[in-house]
Design a protein around this motif. Sequence first.
Motif, short mmCIF file in Angstrom:
data_model
loop_
_atom_site.label_atom_id
_atom_site.label_comp_id
_atom_site.label_asym_id
_atom_site.label_seq_id
_atom_site.Cartn_x
_atom_site.Cartn_y
_atom_site.Cartn_z
N GLU A 55 0.81 -1.22 0.00
CA GLU A 55 0.00 0.00 0.00
C GLU A 55 0.85 1.27 0.00
O GLU A 55 0.35 2.35 -0.33
CB GLU A 55 -0.96 0.01 1.19
CG GLU A 55 -0.29 -0.19 2.54
CD GLU A 55 -0.15 -1.66 2.92
OE1 GLU A 55 0.03 -1.92 4.12
OE2 GLU A 55 -0.21 -2.54 2.03
N TRP A 91 3.85 1.39 -1.69
CA TRP A 91 4.77 1.33 -2.85
C TRP A 91 4.30 2.26 -3.97
O TRP A 91 3.10 2.38 -4.24
CB TRP A 91 4.84 -0.10 -3.36
CG TRP A 91 5.66 -0.29 -4.61
CD1 TRP A 91 7.02 -0.39 -4.70
CD2 TRP A 91 5.16 -0.42 -5.95
NE1 TRP A 91 7.40 -0.57 -5.99
CE2 TRP A 91 6.28 -0.59 -6.79
CE3 TRP A 91 3.88 -0.40 -6.50
CZ2 TRP A 91 6.15 -0.75 -8.16
CZ3 TRP A 91 3.76 -0.55 -7.87
CH2 TRP A 91 4.89 -0.72 -8.70
N ARG A 92 5.24 2.91 -4.61
CA ARG A 92 4.98 3.76 -5.76
C ARG A 92 6.04 3.49 -6.82
O ARG A 92 7.21 3.26 -6.50
CB ARG A 92 5.01 5.25 -5.40
CG ARG A 92 3.97 5.69 -4.38
CD ARG A 92 2.57 5.62 -4.94
NE ARG A 92 1.58 6.13 -3.99
CZ ARG A 92 0.99 5.40 -3.06
NH1 ARG A 92 1.32 4.11 -2.92
NH2 ARG A 92 0.10 5.93 -2.24
N THR A 105 2.90 8.03 -12.18
CA THR A 105 3.23 7.31 -10.96
C THR A 105 2.16 6.26 -10.72
O THR A 105 0.97 6.58 -10.67
CB THR A 105 3.32 8.26 -9.75
OG1 THR A 105 4.38 9.21 -9.98
CG2 THR A 105 3.62 7.48 -8.47
N TYR A 106 2.58 5.00 -10.59
CA TYR A 106 1.67 3.88 -10.38
C TYR A 106 1.70 3.44 -8.93
O TYR A 106 2.76 3.43 -8.29
CB TYR A 106 2.06 2.70 -11.26
CG TYR A 106 1.97 2.95 -12.75
CD1 TYR A 106 0.76 2.80 -13.42
CD2 TYR A 106 3.10 3.32 -13.47
CE1 TYR A 106 0.68 3.01 -14.79
CE2 TYR A 106 3.03 3.54 -14.85
CZ TYR A 106 1.81 3.38 -15.50
OH TYR A 106 1.73 3.59 -16.86
N THR A 107 0.53 3.06 -8.41
CA THR A 107 0.46 2.41 -7.10
C THR A 107 0.37 0.90 -7.33
O THR A 107 0.17 0.43 -8.45
CB THR A 107 -0.77 2.87 -6.32
OG1 THR A 107 -1.96 2.42 -6.99
CG2 THR A 107 -0.80 4.39 -6.20
N TYR A 108 0.46 0.15 -6.25
CA TYR A 108 0.33 -1.30 -6.37
C TYR A 108 -1.05 -1.68 -6.87
O TYR A 108 -1.20 -2.56 -7.73
CB TYR A 108 0.61 -1.96 -5.02
CG TYR A 108 0.73 -3.47 -5.11
CD1 TYR A 108 1.95 -4.07 -5.41
CD2 TYR A 108 -0.37 -4.29 -4.90
CE1 TYR A 108 2.07 -5.45 -5.49
CE2 TYR A 108 -0.27 -5.67 -4.98
CZ TYR A 108 0.96 -6.24 -5.28
OH TYR A 108 1.07 -7.61 -5.37
N ASP A 144 -2.94 0.08 -8.79
CA ASP A 144 -2.99 0.39 -10.22
C ASP A 144 -2.50 -0.79 -11.05
O ASP A 144 -3.09 -1.12 -12.09
CB ASP A 144 -2.14 1.61 -10.54
CG ASP A 144 -2.70 2.91 -9.97
OD1 ASP A 144 -3.92 2.97 -9.75
OD2 ASP A 144 -1.91 3.85 -9.74
#
Length: 517
Positions: free
Chosen positions: A252, A254-255, A267-270, A272
């Motif tokens: 949660e 992590w980027r 910028t992606y999240t987990y 995403d």
Amino acid sequence: MTTDLEQAPANPPEPTEAPPKLAAGPAALIGVLALAAALAAGHLVAAFVGIKASPYLAVGNAAVDATPAWLKDFAAGTFGTADKTVLLGGMAVVMVVLAVVAGLVSRTWAWPGQAIIGVFGAVGVAAVVTRPDLGQFAVIAPVASLVTGVLVFRGLHHAALAQGISSPSRRRFLFAGVAVGAGLAGGAGQWIGSQDAEASRDALGPLVPTRVAPPIPPDADFARLGTPTFLTENHDFYRIDTALVVPQIPAEGWRLRLHGMVDREITYTYDDIRRRPLVERVVTLCCVSNPVGGPYISTAKFIGVDLADLLNEAGVRPGAEQLFSTSADGFTAGTPVSTVLDPGRGAMLAIGMNGEPLPIEHGFPARLVVPGLYGYVSATKWVTELEVTTWDAQQAYWLHRGWAEQGPIKTESRIDAPHGSVPPGRVGIAGIAWAQHTGIAKVEVRLDNGPWQEATLSANVTDDAWRMWWAQVQASPGSHTVTVRATDRSGYTQTDQVADVVPDGATGWHTINFVAQ
């Protein structure tokens, strides 16, 4: 004429009393306990500001970064995946010796030992503030270590001198208390620093790919004859990286930042990544440090998304050459953009491995997997940043240390059986061969420099994975040698010319000895 006062004899001077002095044993133990307390305090604080700020680990990482390539190769070749354990153990021995010296030179006065412990702390501060992957609050950890070490040394020294040798039981109680406190603090720091990632991974549940890899056929390996199983269990998968301590990154938090020569930064999240259609691919990974016949090669089913899709969403600009990836531990790698964008390559941002979220030691929450390239240019674990750039603009971690810019995997083979002594007659020979993204077409073996004979190949699961082989040779009683060579699908037969792993991978034919008796 003299007076009575003049005739009186002068008072003799009082004899000066020697300052109290500690015995050698307690003095040395004070130095060791102060060191332990310092490291434990730093490790505990680092659990809250970033575990890599732990002075012991920060100094170790600095040592790894400063180690010349030839020494790293020697360590990897000699100690294998235990090279980091050996480094940390060696550091511990050196520090304990210096702590003992700090105690012995301070048997009367505390300041010499305090100065040595202070130097320890200063080295830790320097190691942390020079790390590019640590935030500004990270320095709190080595500062806490420095202050704790100096104060504990001074406190123990004062208490030991005050009690003297008449109260050894009180001294033992005090020393034991400091030792227990240091152990508890260090253990708490280790526990706190590792909880978030483990809990986060456990909460994710299974990963379900939209595109599932084809099932592995039963004849994909010859494990009963001595080869590895086709798929490598996660706990057996080789691990080679520069991380002294495994990064602990909750999913949660992590980027992944994708920037550089792109039309728009993303910028992606987990979440995403996980919400996208996931693909599963069977890929064999191989380390460039793998010697001829070496163990640093494994195969797994990786689950993730196509890396090319992410780059296309950002819009790669003309002139881009390199995808420069950065790990949470500061490691960097450069992958050819053309390879990543090749629709037939299957380059991935992987979040799963063999049906479950990536193991933490293998890159959780996410890593790169690019078939056909050695890991040092393609398999960044704990990846947090992707920069589209040129080769001249950025130089990756291993390029600074004499390794090649691009690392296509070379066609190689290995003998896994037999071992030691076997009965004479028909002897089974078995092993693996690999030429990722090209594929293996043929494997040949020969006994005692005799004629080559073709081996039986296992089913070809994918050209991005290794292939097992098996053959029989007629061996008379006595000592024998067996040699293997592979030919890939391009028609290239691996060379017998021996080359070192530096700068772009080892070459040569693998040969083993056995005795028929």
